[in-house]
Write an enzyme that holds these catalytic residues in place. Sequence first.
Site, PDB file in Angstrom:
ATOM      1  N   CYS A 175       0.815  -1.227   0.000  1.00  0.00           N
ATOM      2  CA  CYS A 175       0.000   0.000   0.000  1.00  0.00           C
ATOM      3  C   CYS A 175       0.840   1.264   0.000  1.00  0.00           C
ATOM      4  O   CYS A 175       0.384   2.317  -0.418  1.00  0.00           O
ATOM      5  CB  CYS A 175      -0.916   0.039   1.219  1.00  0.00           C
TER       6      CYS A 175
ATOM      7  N   HIS B  36      -8.723   3.103  -3.076  1.00  0.00           N
ATOM      8  CA  HIS B  36      -7.334   2.896  -2.642  1.00  0.00           C
ATOM      9  C   HIS B  36      -6.661   1.916  -3.600  1.00  0.00           C
ATOM     10  O   HIS B  36      -6.566   0.728  -3.332  1.00  0.00           O
ATOM     11  CB  HIS B  36      -7.364   2.356  -1.204  1.00  0.00           C
TER      12      HIS B  36
ATOM     13  N   CYS C  38      -1.296   2.854   6.562  1.00  0.00           N
ATOM     14  CA  CYS C  38      -0.931   1.506   6.992  1.00  0.00           C
ATOM     15  C   CYS C  38      -0.543   0.704   5.758  1.00  0.00           C
ATOM     16  O   CYS C  38      -0.914   1.041   4.632  1.00  0.00           O
ATOM     17  CB  CYS C  38      -2.073   0.832   7.741  1.00  0.00           C
TER      18      CYS C  38
END
Length: 401
Positions: free
Chosen positions: A95, A348, A379
């Site tokens: 991520c 995302h 995160c």
Amino acid sequence: MAHIADVFFVDGMRTPFGRAGEKGMYWNTRADDLVVKTIIGVMERNPGVPSERVDDVAIAATSQTGDQGLTLGRSAAILAGLPMTVPGFAIDRMCAGAMTSVTTMAGSIGIGMYDIALAGGVEHMGRHPIGANADPNPRFVSERMVDPGALNMGVTAERIHDRFPHLTKERTDTFGMLSQQKAQAAYDAGKIQPDLVSVATKDVNGAWGLAAEDEGRRPETTMAGLATLKTPFRPHGRVTAGTASPLTDGATMGLLAGGQAVKELSLTPKMKLVSFAFAGVQPEIMGIGPIPSTEKALKKAGLAISDIGLFELNEAFAVQVISFLDHFGVADDDPRVNQWGGAIAVGHPLAASGVRLMIQLAAQFAERPDVRYGLTAMCVGLGQGGSVIWENPFFDGKKKK
């Protein structure tokens, strides 16, 4: 030896984010073509930066395969028409991919080796679902290093609820609803659109279209509606589609430069890098990762959380953001946090999201000369957190009226 240089975020642009899967607008669009659009967009918007002066192109993707493989930074640079003299490479920190593209390039600029760099990320989650091409080592489970659920992000989010029972479903539902409302308000006020690069698309039936805004938004979201949603990660759980980021396709790009290049080319940067940090936590509860990474970044900068005037926190899951806010004593609905909504509303696309946070913070800095410091944090899968602290070059020291 070169001296240590200041690092600036000169500009950033992104594609609109599309819903992953065959109903999404990018189902027939290649991942690398999304990257190319963002490179062209940023370079066209910054004609004062000669393309041959770009020292490197760092592009992140989590699933580095198919149209997201082949050393993306180099292949996208060629496809975008940058001179053949411009090199490039690929990065993977799940991520936090694009965030790591930026911090890696910032390090090279900081020690004076580079003057100008492009840093971004892409994820076509429709073509490359998370973990689809991966072959996790069996020792992770056989030697009990990591619980099998640790690779399921939704399960890790449920575990934050388990660990901190005061982070209730009602709080996360409220946060998710407000994210949708804030994102729509930002669209209505024309805040998001200036930094989007339109993409020509072709749908399942071969009809052409233009992707001009984020596709997955649900501004009509209500608390009553959220209460009825399924909890896919466990029976009677607390995490739902309304409090999680949807699966998304998209690309982002940032243009970075050192202090010398900014002077020489008379650039007007949007942000100045103050500090950055990454940290590891137990993969089973990866959502708390930005807490230690932010503590590290604040310490490096000699700042306290109270010095941060604007927060752009990646909403992988609502519970992950409120666990961060709770830790630092910031209210769930603090106006400094995610002013224009976040990933719950706009999506995302894993490795792309870090630079979306920076693009939004940069636009907010321009409106807020009363704010000196801002934070972008997120995160990261497999138990990590990433944080970057930025300074507002337009800061004037005056209190907001």
